[in-house]
Motif scaffolding. Structure first.
Motif, PDB file in Angstrom:
ATOM      1  N   LEU A   1       0.806  -1.225   0.000  1.00 54.21           N
ATOM      2  CA  LEU A   1       0.000   0.000   0.000  1.00 54.21           C
ATOM      3  C   LEU A   1       0.837   1.272   0.000  1.00 54.21           C
ATOM      4  O   LEU A   1       0.303   2.377  -0.018  1.00 54.21           O
ATOM      5  N   GLY A   2       2.155   1.105   0.015  1.00 52.69           N
ATOM      6  CA  GLY A   2       3.031   2.267  -0.038  1.00 52.69           C
ATOM      7  C   GLY A   2       3.069   3.067   1.245  1.00 52.69           C
ATOM      8  O   GLY A   2       3.263   4.292   1.220  1.00 52.69           O
ATOM      9  N   PHE A   3       2.915   2.390   2.380  1.00 53.98           N
ATOM     10  CA  PHE A   3       2.919   3.059   3.674  1.00 53.98           C
ATOM     11  C   PHE A   3       4.315   2.991   4.301  1.00 53.98           C
ATOM     12  O   PHE A   3       5.072   2.049   4.064  1.00 53.98           O
ATOM     13  N   SER A   4       4.633   3.970   5.123  1.00 46.18           N
ATOM     14  CA  SER A   4       5.892   3.928   5.866  1.00 46.18           C
ATOM     15  C   SER A   4       5.728   3.052   7.103  1.00 46.18           C
ATOM     16  O   SER A   4       4.614   2.882   7.622  1.00 46.18           O
ATOM     17  N   LEU A   5       6.836   2.479   7.577  1.00 50.20           N
ATOM     18  CA  LEU A   5       6.791   1.567   8.710  1.00 50.20           C
ATOM     19  C   LEU A   5       8.100   1.686   9.488  1.00 50.20           C
ATOM     20  O   LEU A   5       9.179   1.533   8.912  1.00 50.20           O
ATOM     21  N   ASP A   6       7.992   1.949  10.782  1.00 53.77           N
ATOM     22  CA  ASP A   6       9.168   2.122  11.631  1.00 53.77           C
ATOM     23  C   ASP A   6       9.597   0.774  12.202  1.00 53.77           C
ATOM     24  O   ASP A   6       9.110   0.336  13.237  1.00 53.77           O
ATOM     25  N   LEU A   7      10.501   0.104  11.521  1.00 50.31           N
ATOM     26  CA  LEU A   7      10.964  -1.206  11.965  1.00 50.31           C
ATOM     27  C   LEU A   7      11.951  -1.106  13.116  1.00 50.31           C
ATOM     28  O   LEU A   7      12.111  -2.058  13.882  1.00 50.31           O
ATOM     29  N   GLU A   8      12.600   0.033  13.253  1.00 49.98           N
ATOM     30  CA  GLU A   8      13.511   0.208  14.394  1.00 49.98           C
ATOM     31  C   GLU A   8      12.720   0.191  15.700  1.00 49.98           C
ATOM     32  O   GLU A   8      13.142  -0.430  16.681  1.00 49.98           O
ATOM     33  N   GLU A   9      11.578   0.855  15.704  1.00 49.51           N
ATOM     34  CA  GLU A   9      10.740   0.838  16.898  1.00 49.51           C
ATOM     35  C   GLU A   9      10.277  -0.583  17.203  1.00 49.51           C
ATOM     36  O   GLU A   9      10.276  -1.020  18.363  1.00 49.51           O
ATOM     37  N   SER A  10       9.904  -1.319  16.170  1.00 46.17           N
ATOM     38  CA  SER A  10       9.469  -2.701  16.359  1.00 46.17           C
ATOM     39  C   SER A  10      10.574  -3.527  16.997  1.00 46.17           C
ATOM     40  O   SER A  10      10.333  -4.306  17.928  1.00 46.17           O
ATOM     41  N   SER A  11      11.794  -3.367  16.492  1.00 47.43           N
ATOM     42  CA  SER A  11      12.928  -4.111  17.037  1.00 47.43           C
ATOM     43  C   SER A  11      13.192  -3.727  18.488  1.00 47.43           C
ATOM     44  O   SER A  11      13.466  -4.589  19.337  1.00 47.43           O
ATOM     45  N   ASN A  12      13.087  -2.435  18.792  1.00 51.79           N
ATOM     46  CA  ASN A  12      13.342  -1.968  20.157  1.00 51.79           C
ATOM     47  C   ASN A  12      12.304  -2.526  21.140  1.00 51.79           C
ATOM     48  O   ASN A  12      12.651  -2.923  22.262  1.00 51.79           O
ATOM     49  N   VAL A  13      11.043  -2.542  20.712  1.00 50.66           N
ATOM     50  CA  VAL A  13       9.991  -3.076  21.581  1.00 50.66           C
ATOM     51  C   VAL A  13      10.209  -4.565  21.817  1.00 50.66           C
ATOM     52  O   VAL A  13      10.078  -5.064  22.940  1.00 50.66           O
ATOM     53  N   ARG A  14      10.600  -5.281  20.782  1.00 48.17           N
ATOM     54  CA  ARG A  14      10.830  -6.719  20.937  1.00 48.17           C
ATOM     55  C   ARG A  14      11.996  -6.986  21.884  1.00 48.17           C
ATOM     56  O   ARG A  14      11.947  -7.916  22.714  1.00 48.17           O
ATOM     57  N   GLU A  15      13.031  -6.208  21.773  1.00 46.35           N
ATOM     58  CA  GLU A  15      14.176  -6.369  22.678  1.00 46.35           C
ATOM     59  C   GLU A  15      13.774  -6.072  24.121  1.00 46.35           C
ATOM     60  O   GLU A  15      14.246  -6.733  25.056  1.00 46.35           O
ATOM     61  N   PHE A  16      12.902  -5.087  24.299  1.00 43.12           N
ATOM     62  CA  PHE A  16      12.405  -4.770  25.632  1.00 43.12           C
ATOM     63  C   PHE A  16      11.615  -5.953  26.199  1.00 43.12           C
ATOM     64  O   PHE A  16      11.757  -6.308  27.381  1.00 43.12           O
ATOM     65  N   MET A  17      10.798  -6.594  25.348  1.00 39.24           N
ATOM     66  CA  MET A  17      10.044  -7.769  25.762  1.00 39.24           C
ATOM     67  C   MET A  17      10.985  -8.917  26.131  1.00 39.24           C
ATOM     68  O   MET A  17      10.784  -9.614  27.131  1.00 39.24           O
ATOM     69  N   LYS A  18      12.037  -9.114  25.321  1.00 36.38           N
ATOM     70  CA  LYS A  18      13.009 -10.175  25.599  1.00 36.38           C
ATOM     71  C   LYS A  18      13.727  -9.940  26.926  1.00 36.38           C
ATOM     72  O   LYS A  18      13.989 -10.879  27.683  1.00 36.38           O
ATOM     73  N   LYS A  19      14.045  -8.684  27.210  1.00 36.05           N
ATOM     74  CA  LYS A  19      14.730  -8.367  28.468  1.00 36.05           C
ATOM     75  C   LYS A  19      13.819  -8.669  29.659  1.00 36.05           C
ATOM     76  O   LYS A  19      14.276  -9.199  30.683  1.00 36.05           O
TER      77      LYS A  19
END
Length: 288
Positions: A262-280
């Motif tokens: 759909l040509g939308f922007s997506l912040d994958l850095e935020e996704s990675s940061n949230v996942r790392e927070f969950m892992k911690k």
């Protein structure tokens, strides 16, 4: 058990012979293009009547269609009781012992003018007075998956990541239902929007997966369906931890797909940061 045709004929006979019933229509899966119709299907019927109060006062009315297993009147609820002296629409939802179910809505003919705004699939069964306000509607477009705006897409991604932290917090605290609710309602509501958008993209937004995505299997590959089924957790905390990450990763894959198509922007850095927070959180509270 009455067959589908036998119950249908009984509904038609009832509406035809009762002068108080001036018109009858059928809605729901029976008239929606592409919907499943089988032994579990309901009859969604509307009777337009000369005086609705005669029907709302008769709590035994639905017995004419069979032996009742259980009945519900959603318009008369403890938080908002029905005014039985008034003429607002009223529905009897009735499950019969033989397996048939009828959702029968009564509408007073004084309210017939509002039917010009009706836009769901519907067939006219009986129209004794030739009401022009009642229209046959054969298209199921209204139920099609709707393409999201970029803002809705962003909000959905943001909400999913945000409530993921509710789930991990509940798991860390061993707050079982809080964690379950966060996963199976808060996260899952956003997940289902995303997977439906994927289905919509793949089918030019001209399909529906039905209420509660009951037809989802029709539009996923076997591997996709297995992956979807695999994100639902059992009752063990370790399994819930495992599934919250599986759901998170599947959601990210879906969001990448939707954003790309759909040509939308997506912040994958935020996704990675949230996942790392969950892992911690998991490492600090669960790993030995």
């Amino acid at each position: 058990m009455k067959t589908y045709d036998e119950m249908y004929d009984l509904i038609i006979k009832t509406a035809t012979e009762d002068d108080r019933i001036r018109a009858a229509t059928m809605e729901g899966s029976a008239v929606t293009p592409g919907a499943v119709r089988d032994g579990f299907s309901d009859f969604d019927i509307t009777f337009f009547v000369s005086d609705i109060r005669e029907f709302t006062a008769d709590k035994n009315y639905m017995r004419k269609f069979g032996d009742i297993l259980i009945m519900q009147t959603p318009d008369d609820w403890y938080m908002e009781p029905y005014d039985y002296n008034g003429k607002k629409r009223f529905a009897y939802l009735t499950q019969y012992k033989d397996g048939n179910r009828i959702d029968l809505t009564f509408i007073d003919v004084s309210e017939i003018g509002k039917q010009t705004d009706f836009n769901e699939p519907r067939t006219i069964l009986i129209n004794k007075d030739g009401f022009t306000e009642l229209k046959e509607i054969t298209s199921g477009d209204i139920f099609f998956i709707q393409k999201p705006s970029e803002f809705e897409f962003y909000n959905t991604v943001n909400e999913f990541r945000w409530v993921s932290n509710y789930a991990t917090k509940g798991l860390c605290r061993h707050q079982f239902y809080y964690a379950k609710y966060s996963m199976e309602h808060l996260m899952m509501n956003m997940f289902m929007k995303m997977i439906n958008w994927k289905v919509g993209i793949d089918n030019d937004f001209k399909v529906t997966t039905g209420s509660f995505s009951k037809y989802l299997r029709k539009y996923l590959t076997e591997d996709e369906m297995k992956r979807f089924e695999g994100i639902f957790a059992g009752g063990a905390y370790e399994d819930m931890w495992d599934k919250v990450f599986l759901m998170y990763d599947y959601f990210e894959d879906l969001s990448i797909y939707v954003a790309d198509k759909l040509g939308f922007s997506l912040d994958l850095e935020e996704s990675s940061n949230v996942r790392e927070f969950m892992k911690k959180r998991y490492a600090d509270n669960c790993e030995k």
